[in-house]
Design an enzyme around this catalytic site. Structure first.
Site, mmCIF file in Angstrom:
data_model
loop_
_atom_site.group_PDB
_atom_site.id
_atom_site.type_symbol
_atom_site.label_atom_id
_atom_site.label_comp_id
_atom_site.label_asym_id
_atom_site.label_seq_id
_atom_site.Cartn_x
_atom_site.Cartn_y
_atom_site.Cartn_z
ATOM 1 N N TYR A 127 45.801 34.445 52.596
ATOM 2 C CA TYR A 127 44.925 35.601 52.188
ATOM 3 C C TYR A 127 44.272 37.060 51.946
ATOM 4 C CZ TYR A 127 39.670 37.324 53.065
ATOM 5 O OH TYR A 127 38.335 37.693 53.029
ATOM 6 N N SER A 142 39.753 42.373 50.263
ATOM 7 C CA SER A 142 39.851 42.774 51.398
ATOM 8 C C SER A 142 41.218 43.592 51.975
ATOM 9 C CB SER A 142 40.331 41.120 52.169
ATOM 10 O OG SER A 142 40.098 41.548 53.656
ATOM 11 N N LYS A 183 43.958 38.743 48.008
ATOM 12 C CA LYS A 183 43.209 39.334 48.129
ATOM 13 C C LYS A 183 43.609 40.727 47.554
ATOM 14 C CE LYS A 183 39.072 38.173 49.891
ATOM 15 N NZ LYS A 183 37.914 38.021 49.053
#
Length: 291
Positions: free
Chosen positions: A170, A157, A174
């Site tokens: 997160y 991401s 990622k």
């Protein structure tokens, strides 16, 4: 369409959103698909096998071949279940898309240990476990003289590759997935396994409630206009990476709408070599001016 004829592909997190689009397109291109999704909420809580079953039924209704699985992709046991399901139903496995993931946004100073661990597990570990199990299988096939033409597609991401406030857990997961992609490409290429990654920018469950983002990725009011953030726009690149003769390995891409970019990865912006040990004062003078 036949880009994936007779390829057997396992896709995790395929019950909704981007994963569902990957599964539908892979099947339309001729692949036999294992649709994996435990049906958890976006934060990783709960579960419902009906989501995976619905996508598999949709594929079969359209004339394709698919089977559903609610196995936990974040465990080696669940990953082995996926491998055996693919081989048992379709006789082989040629592709793996590690799309499963969870999201629990918090400012870092407010983040609990549980929120950190849940996202690392639901993202990075959910990529590690299937990749580990499938890589071992393909290595064994190669050593037995049955060299595979296999492909793994991971999902980083921009939160990890560029950064995003409120997404330290997160983003860390990622970024780890992107790094894992590059390393696995180096390790597994000798066995006939390519490993690449696609960073998607699209409308999903994970973006629809994020302030400022939800409005940006909303579908256009004009039904005839190109829906830039439709999750299906990402799937053709993923499908291409799954094809038998795809030439690329170890690449990390970005896909949004009709746009594809290639990430360059970490690189040196500049180098300064004093030829001797630095003093703190000299470093201050040299580096302060560079920013």
């Amino acid at each position: 369409m036949s880009a994936l004829n007779d390829r057997v592909v396992v896709i995790t997190g395929a019950g909704r959103g981007i994963g569902r689009e990957h599964a539908l397109l892979a099947a339309a291109e001729g692949a036999k698909v294992v649709v994996n999704d435990n049906g958890a909420d976006a934060d990783g809580r709960g579960g419902d096998p009906a989501f995976a079953q619905a996508v598999a039924e949709e594929i079969r209704a359209a004339g394709g071949q698919a089977v559903a699985s609610a196995a936990d992709a974040a465990t080696l046991e669940g990953a082995r279940e996926l491998l055996e399901l693919a081989r048992g139903e379709f006789g082989a496995v040629h592709g793996l898309v590690n799309n499963a993931g969870v999201l629990r946004d918090r400012m870092f100073v407010n983040m609990s240990e549980e929120d950190w661990d849940a996202v690392i597990r639901g993202q990075l570990r959910a990529t590690f476990a299937p990749a580990r199990v499938f890589a071992e299988h393909w290595r064994n096939e190669s050593k037995a003289g049955r060299r595979p033409t296999a492909s793994v597609v991971n999902v980083p991401s921009t939160s990890g590759l560029i950064g995003a406030v409120g997404q330290s857990n997160y983003g860390a997961a990622k970024a780890g997935i992107a790094a894992l992609t590059v390393i696995l490409a180096q390790e597994l290429g000798r066995y006939g396994v390519r490993v690449n990654a696609v960073t998607p920018v699209a409308r999903t469950r994970m973006t629809e409630n994020v302030p400022g983002i939800a409005e940006m990725v909303a579908a256009p009011a004009d039904p005839e206009a190109f829906d830039v953030y439709h999750p299906g726009n990402v799937s053709p690149l993923v499908a291409w990476l799954l094809t038998e003769d795809c030439p690329v390995n170890g690449q990390v891409y970005y896909a949004k709408g009709g746009e594809i970019r290639q990430f360059a990865g970490w690189s040196y912006a500049w180098t300064v070599d004093r030829g001797a040990r630095w003093t703190v004062a000299d470093i201050d003078k040299e580096l302060r001016s560079r920013g």
